[in-house]
Write a protein that holds these residues in place. Structure first.
Motif, mmCIF file in Angstrom:
data_model
loop_
_atom_site.group_PDB
_atom_site.id
_atom_site.type_symbol
_atom_site.label_atom_id
_atom_site.label_comp_id
_atom_site.label_asym_id
_atom_site.label_seq_id
_atom_site.Cartn_x
_atom_site.Cartn_y
_atom_site.Cartn_z
ATOM 1 N N LEU A 1 38.838 48.468 37.069
ATOM 2 C CA LEU A 1 38.092 47.469 35.408
ATOM 3 C C LEU A 1 37.119 46.555 35.769
ATOM 4 O O LEU A 1 36.624 45.478 36.081
ATOM 5 C CB LEU A 1 39.443 46.129 36.024
ATOM 6 N N VAL A 2 36.064 48.030 35.489
ATOM 7 C CA VAL A 2 34.764 48.017 35.796
ATOM 8 C C VAL A 2 34.238 49.024 33.979
ATOM 9 O O VAL A 2 34.809 49.881 33.485
ATOM 10 C CB VAL A 2 33.995 49.706 35.944
ATOM 11 N N LYS A 3 32.990 48.812 33.787
ATOM 12 C CA LYS A 3 32.488 48.979 32.222
ATOM 13 C C LYS A 3 31.457 48.470 32.314
ATOM 14 O O LYS A 3 30.875 47.898 32.239
ATOM 15 C CB LYS A 3 33.001 47.170 31.075
ATOM 16 N N GLY A 4 30.553 49.637 31.826
ATOM 17 C CA GLY A 4 29.051 50.578 32.035
ATOM 18 C C GLY A 4 28.740 49.398 33.146
ATOM 19 O O GLY A 4 27.760 49.288 33.381
ATOM 20 N N GLY A 5 29.558 49.525 34.282
ATOM 21 C CA GLY A 5 28.685 49.953 35.473
ATOM 22 C C GLY A 5 29.118 49.138 36.299
ATOM 23 O O GLY A 5 28.843 48.543 37.399
ATOM 24 N N ARG B 1 42.115 43.933 44.286
ATOM 25 C CA ARG B 1 40.655 43.909 44.818
ATOM 26 C C ARG B 1 40.012 44.523 45.510
ATOM 27 O O ARG B 1 40.874 44.854 46.804
ATOM 28 C CB ARG B 1 40.741 42.452 44.744
ATOM 29 N N GLN B 2 39.205 45.554 45.115
ATOM 30 C CA GLN B 2 38.623 46.133 46.717
ATOM 31 C C GLN B 2 37.696 45.467 47.056
ATOM 32 O O GLN B 2 36.915 44.803 46.552
ATOM 33 C CB GLN B 2 37.757 47.926 45.384
ATOM 34 N N PHE B 3 37.262 45.843 48.302
ATOM 35 C CA PHE B 3 36.183 45.917 49.182
ATOM 36 C C PHE B 3 34.834 45.063 48.042
ATOM 37 O O PHE B 3 34.250 44.451 49.107
ATOM 38 C CB PHE B 3 35.538 46.245 50.416
ATOM 39 N N GLU C 1 35.122 45.122 43.043
ATOM 40 C CA GLU C 1 36.321 44.909 41.222
ATOM 41 C C GLU C 1 37.275 45.597 41.875
ATOM 42 O O GLU C 1 38.280 45.217 42.569
ATOM 43 C CB GLU C 1 35.248 46.662 41.210
ATOM 44 N N TRP C 2 38.141 44.820 40.346
ATOM 45 C CA TRP C 2 39.817 45.130 40.321
ATOM 46 C C TRP C 2 39.985 46.454 40.171
ATOM 47 O O TRP C 2 39.938 46.739 39.021
ATOM 48 C CB TRP C 2 40.214 43.878 40.104
ATOM 49 N N GLU C 3 41.609 46.758 40.393
ATOM 50 C CA GLU C 3 41.768 48.174 40.183
ATOM 51 C C GLU C 3 43.501 47.841 39.909
ATOM 52 O O GLU C 3 44.106 47.185 40.097
ATOM 53 C CB GLU C 3 42.183 49.231 40.939
ATOM 54 N N MET C 4 44.117 48.195 38.519
ATOM 55 C CA MET C 4 45.371 48.112 38.153
ATOM 56 C C MET C 4 45.317 49.842 38.046
ATOM 57 O O MET C 4 45.122 50.155 37.870
ATOM 58 C CB MET C 4 45.037 47.422 36.978
#
Length: 406
Positions: A234-238, A375-377, A380-383
């Motif tokens: 769940l990252v947009k534009g860095g 939630r990553q270290f 950021e979150w990943e789905m």
């Protein structure tokens, strides 16, 4: 030392790291150097017992008394290599991971100090496994827990990462005669200890569809449609997405004129998989209001999402690192009576659909784990799309299997 769960990552505090994998049986451990397209560049990028060194990566044998390991010197990895995946497979030909619980340990290669461990959950018929990946992100090196299994052994992994392999009969008693798999287009022998007879090689997947083993993209190219076990960052534009999102869950009765009463929920866990709380129709707000439930839909009829769970990613407390979204049939109806079940992640501010996952199969069970957010270290979150069925009519019965699936 960090106990990792699938999809989680850690920054590497050592320049040289070793990844060893232990199990009740002897394992073969190997590594593949992958470029930005997720493929090896040549046969030199496949590192294993019969080709023990490559640029920045070496294979270290345990001699049968200690676990084999892949050692990565991040300072010596070529600039064109973005990740090194570490794989494991049982030494006995054709043996699966059924009843075998492998554990990978990431260590400082110079001191032997453990940095993290990872035990992949729910293994069965898999005969090979991508365990850990060491990857480069914005100039820094990290390690991610993967746990992706393959039922067709080393050949399946090799094919997925751009290596074309064919079986070459060889006597097990003469290991020096075994040769490393070679990269496309020049086929060569694969390790006969781990590779069963191969069917014709399937065509490579199109670039737009991420492979199951790497399978992770971000939101830069717009809406993402996931398949089971695929992951999106769940990252947009860095930048990590840390605003309010909505998880919409919907379904329809499989048989016209029949209502279907399902309940959507989300279960929150700590980094040690400890259950923190559950948000469902009987408890519409948890984690100090960071997660809220829209309320119960009793029929499933009508267009649009049947139930919505609002998650304020920026307000999730630090002790909550995993969220599992589930759907249950409180009245006992099976998912074989459900059609068009899906979940979708929506930007709450704009209404833009970010991620969608549609169930492609049904099973005669009363519960399903639809998706998880981890939630990553880095924050950021990943789905990850799940689609795993469970025999449970309530969210309470989902807590334990969901914990095991993190």
């Amino acid at each position: 030392m960090t106990a990792m769960t699938p999809g989680s990552n850690i920054p590497l505090s050592a320049v040289r790291v070793a990844v060893d994998v232990t199990a009740p049986v002897r394992l073969d451990v190997s590594g593949l150097l992958l470029s930005a397209d997720g493929k090896v560049r040549s046969d030199d990028d496949f590192i294993f017992y019969n080709q023990p060194s490559g640029p920045g990566v070496t294979y270290r044998s345990g001699g049968g008394t200690a676990p084999d390991a892949i050692v990565v010197d991040t300072s010596a990895v070529p600039p064109g290599i973005e990740k090194i995946v570490v794989t494991a497979s049982p030494d006995a030909a054709g043996q699966s991971f059924q009843g075998i619980e492998p554990t990978a340990t990431v260590r400082d290669a110079d001191t032997g100090s453990p940095l993290a461990t990872f035990t992949p959950p729910r293994l069965g018929s898999e005969t090979a496994l991508v365990v850990i990946e060491v990857y480069r992100r914005q100039g820094a090196w990290k390690a991610r827990a993967v746990g992706q299994g393959y039922a067709n052994g080393l050949a399946g992994i090799a094919t997925d990462f751009g290596v074309t392999v064919e079986e070459e009969p060889a006597a097990r008693a003469a290991p020096p005669a075994r040769q490393a798999p070679r990269a496309h287009p020049q086929p060569a022998a694969v390790d006969p200890r781990t590779a069963p007879p191969l069917p014709p090689m399937p065509p490579a997947p199109p670039a737009a569809a991420p492979a199951a083993s790497s399978g992770k993209i971000n939101l830069d190219k717009g809406r993402v449609s996931l398949q089971k076990n695929q992951t999106v960052s769940l990252v947009k534009g860095g930048r990590p997405l840390l605003s309010q999102v909505k998880m919409g869950l919907g379904w329809e009765p499989a048989f016209r004129g029949k209502d279907i009463d399902l309940d959507a929920s989300v279960i929150a866990y700590g980094p040690d998989r400890k259950h923190l709380d559950s948000c469902y129709f009987g408890k519409l707000s948890i984690l100090n209001g960071a997660i809220k439930h829209s309320g119960d839909n009793l029929t499933g009829e009508g267009a649009g999402d049947d139930e919505v769970i609002v998650v304020d990613l920026g307000r999730i407390p630090a002790e909550a690192s995993g969220l599992v979204f589930t759907v249950n049939s409180f009245t006992g109806q099976k998912f074989t009576e459900v059609a068009k079940a899906y979940c979708r992640l929506i930007d709450a501010a704009t209404g833009e659909e970010l991620v969608r996952f549609e169930l492609s199969n049904t099973e005669p069970q009363t519960g399903v784990m639809m998706a998880k957010l981890i939630r990553q270290f880095s924050g950021e979150w990943e789905m990850t799309a799940m689609g795993e069925y469970v025999k449970s009519r309530t969210v309470r019965g989902m807590v334990k299997p969901a914990s095991a699936a993190l």
